[in-house]
Design a protein around this motif. Structure first.
Motif, PDB file in Angstrom:
ATOM      1  N   UNK A  48      88.755  65.462 -17.158  1.00 14.66           N
ATOM      2  CA  UNK A  48      88.568  66.835 -16.685  1.00 14.66           C
ATOM      3  C   UNK A  48      88.413  67.811 -17.838  1.00 14.66           C
ATOM      4  N   UNK A  49      89.176  67.636 -18.907  1.00 14.19           N
ATOM      5  CA  UNK A  49      89.056  68.549 -20.036  1.00 14.19           C
ATOM      6  C   UNK A  49      87.683  68.441 -20.682  1.00 14.19           C
ATOM      7  N   UNK A  50      87.136  67.247 -20.774  1.00 17.93           N
ATOM      8  CA  UNK A  50      85.793  67.084 -21.323  1.00 17.93           C
ATOM      9  C   UNK A  50      84.757  67.780 -20.436  1.00 17.93           C
ATOM     10  N   UNK A  51      84.930  67.671 -19.139  1.00 17.94           N
ATOM     11  CA  UNK A  51      84.042  68.378 -18.207  1.00 17.94           C
ATOM     12  C   UNK A  51      84.104  69.880 -18.467  1.00 17.94           C
ATOM     13  N   UNK A  52      85.302  70.404 -18.614  1.00 17.33           N
ATOM     14  CA  UNK A  52      85.461  71.841 -18.821  1.00 17.33           C
ATOM     15  C   UNK A  52      84.933  72.271 -20.182  1.00 17.33           C
ATOM     16  N   UNK A  53      85.086  71.424 -21.192  1.00 17.93           N
ATOM     17  CA  UNK A  53      84.523  71.761 -22.501  1.00 17.93           C
ATOM     18  C   UNK A  53      82.999  71.869 -22.430  1.00 17.93           C
ATOM     19  N   UNK A  54      82.394  71.026 -21.614  1.00 13.29           N
ATOM     20  CA  UNK A  54      80.946  71.110 -21.440  1.00 13.29           C
ATOM     21  C   UNK A  54      80.570  72.427 -20.768  1.00 13.29           C
ATOM     22  N   UNK A  55      81.274  72.799 -19.713  1.00  9.95           N
ATOM     23  CA  UNK A  55      81.007  74.072 -19.039  1.00  9.95           C
ATOM     24  C   UNK A  55      81.198  75.238 -19.997  1.00  9.95           C
ATOM     25  N   UNK A  56      82.238  75.179 -20.813  1.00 12.74           N
ATOM     26  CA  UNK A  56      82.498  76.255 -21.774  1.00 12.74           C
ATOM     27  C   UNK A  56      81.384  76.348 -22.801  1.00 12.74           C
ATOM     28  N   UNK A  57      80.843  75.205 -23.234  1.00 14.38           N
ATOM     29  CA  UNK A  57      79.758  75.210 -24.221  1.00 14.38           C
ATOM     30  C   UNK A  57      78.505  75.849 -23.651  1.00 14.38           C
ATOM     31  N   UNK A  58      78.199  75.586 -22.396  1.00 16.87           N
ATOM     32  CA  UNK A  58      77.030  76.210 -21.765  1.00 16.87           C
ATOM     33  C   UNK A  58      77.265  77.712 -21.607  1.00 16.87           C
ATOM     34  N   UNK A  59      78.471  78.093 -21.210  1.00 21.27           N
ATOM     35  CA  UNK A  59      78.795  79.515 -21.047  1.00 21.27           C
ATOM     36  C   UNK A  59      78.721  80.260 -22.363  1.00 21.27           C
ATOM     37  N   UNK A  60      79.067  79.610 -23.459  1.00 16.97           N
ATOM     38  CA  UNK A  60      78.994  80.255 -24.767  1.00 16.97           C
ATOM     39  C   UNK A  60      77.564  80.608 -25.134  1.00 16.97           C
ATOM     40  N   UNK A  61      76.617  79.878 -24.571  1.00 22.62           N
ATOM     41  CA  UNK A  61      75.200  80.160 -24.831  1.00 22.62           C
ATOM     42  C   UNK A  61      74.683  81.260 -23.915  1.00 22.62           C
TER      43      UNK A  61
END
Length: 355
Positions: A48-61
């Motif tokens: 789950x944390x890896x999933x959220x890190x991916x979402x956070x990376x897209x949001x940072x863009x």
């Protein structure tokens, strides 16, 4: 369906960084799906944390992209949870349209008694993010017995009309969350009645939204740190310290929430999700205030990324219901105390707050 990319955070960052120009959010989502960058580990699957890190990376863009990307990933998770992931065609691009304003409700009825899985959809659906770019959507509605239900619908059919109604936003403009009209549209039932809100993934996904907020806020704070490097301005530096405190707490909360979800993937995550959403919302507000107070109007007026992010994030944050959510969380805390009453009511639930 494609093999999951196992939350390829570095691959997504490289993909976004090498873009020669910033495409419109819907177009970019389609390009990410084509590149296989949309297949994330499911909530509660141990990653789950890896999933959220991916979402956070897209949001940072970009937050409009993050909104569409998160909804696409959520749709795939909903289908998997309903054991219906085989109905998603290869390279399909999905949305989740489940807002239920009283003036825009869908009727979802069984198409025939011989095939109860096939449904017919009529009505107007509001807040349909990405409607002009998506191939499919999961929509909420109401069956003939008045119970809430879900359907998966192919948007490329005569019974679906994407309007230009209901969206005049500056922040999150590219989500294009317009009204969509359904008239005798054909779909496939997903789960049973009340499936959408009763499944464990509902609040797990709700907590994942906070990862998007956090990713955007963290990128704003990184911008602030870059701008303050080498500057001897104690007032501005105090605002950077303020952002650091807020984001450190938000990150810790998200990590703990992800760990808790993976430890008990079928548990009710309501209180956990509400806490992490409200804490991350507050952190994002603190960061936005810190950036504005430390740097003034210049980046808001002269840096297109900052201007867009500072317009988008307040709109995205309003997926939180603010004081209403705080009241609901407090009521849940009081209910837990009543359920565990043992003569010393003030001790009930204390272990959740204990270090």
């Amino acid at each position: 369906m494609n093999t999951p990319a196992k939350d390829n955070v570095d691959g997504i960052r490289r993909f976004l960084a090498q873009l020669p120009a910033r495409p419109e959010a819907g177009q970019l989502l389609c390009e990410m799906v084509d590149a296989g960058l949309d297949r994330l580990s499911l909530p509660g699957s141990g990653q789950t944390l890896q999933r959220w890190r991916t979402l956070a990376a897209v949001a940072a863009y970009d937050l409009s992209l993050a909104k569409l990307y998160e909804a696409h990933a959520d749709a795939l998770a909903i289908l998997a949870e309903a054991a219906a992931d085989d109905i998603a065609p290869a390279l399909s691009v999905w949305g989740v349209w489940c807002a239920e304003p009283p003036e825009a409700r869908l009727d979802i009825r069984t198409a025939s008694a011989e095939d109860p899985g096939r449904v017919v959809i009529d009505g107007v659906k509001a807040w349909c993010s990405g409607a002009n770019a998506l191939s499919h959507a999961i929509v909420s509605g109401w069956n003939a017995d008045g119970h809430p239900c879900l359907a998966a619908v192919d948007l490329d059919q005569a019974g679906v009309t994407v309007s230009d109604e209901g969206w005049h936003a500056v922040g999150m403009a590219e989500t294009t969350s317009v009204n969509v009209h359904f008239e005798n549209a054909r779909g496939i039932a997903v789960g049973g009645t009340n499936f959408y809100v009763d499944r464990p993934g509902f609040w797990q996904g709700g907590a994942g939204i906070a990862a998007c907020w956090h990713g955007a806020a963290a990128q704003l704070a990184s911008y602030l740190r870059h701008k303050l490097t080498g500057r001897d301005d104690p007032h501005a530096l105090a605002h950077l310290g303020r952002a650091d405190v807020a984001l450190s707490a938000s990150a810790a909360g998200l990590r703990a929430a992800a760990e808790a979800i993976d430890a008990e993937p079928t548990a009710d995550s309501y209180r956990l999700a509400m806490r992490v959403r409200l804490a991350t919302e507050q952190a994002a507000v603190e960061v936005m205030q810190a950036v504005g107070r430390a740097l003034g109007a210049a980046p808001l007026c002269r840096d297109p990324w900052v201007a867009r992010m500072m317009a988008d994030l307040p709109v995205f944050l309003r997926q939180s219901h603010a004081e209403r959510d705080l009241v609901a969380l407090a009521q849940s805390t009081l209910q837990q105390a009543e359920d565990g009453e043992d003569g010393e009511n003030y001790h009930a639930g204390e272990e959740e707050w204990r270090l």
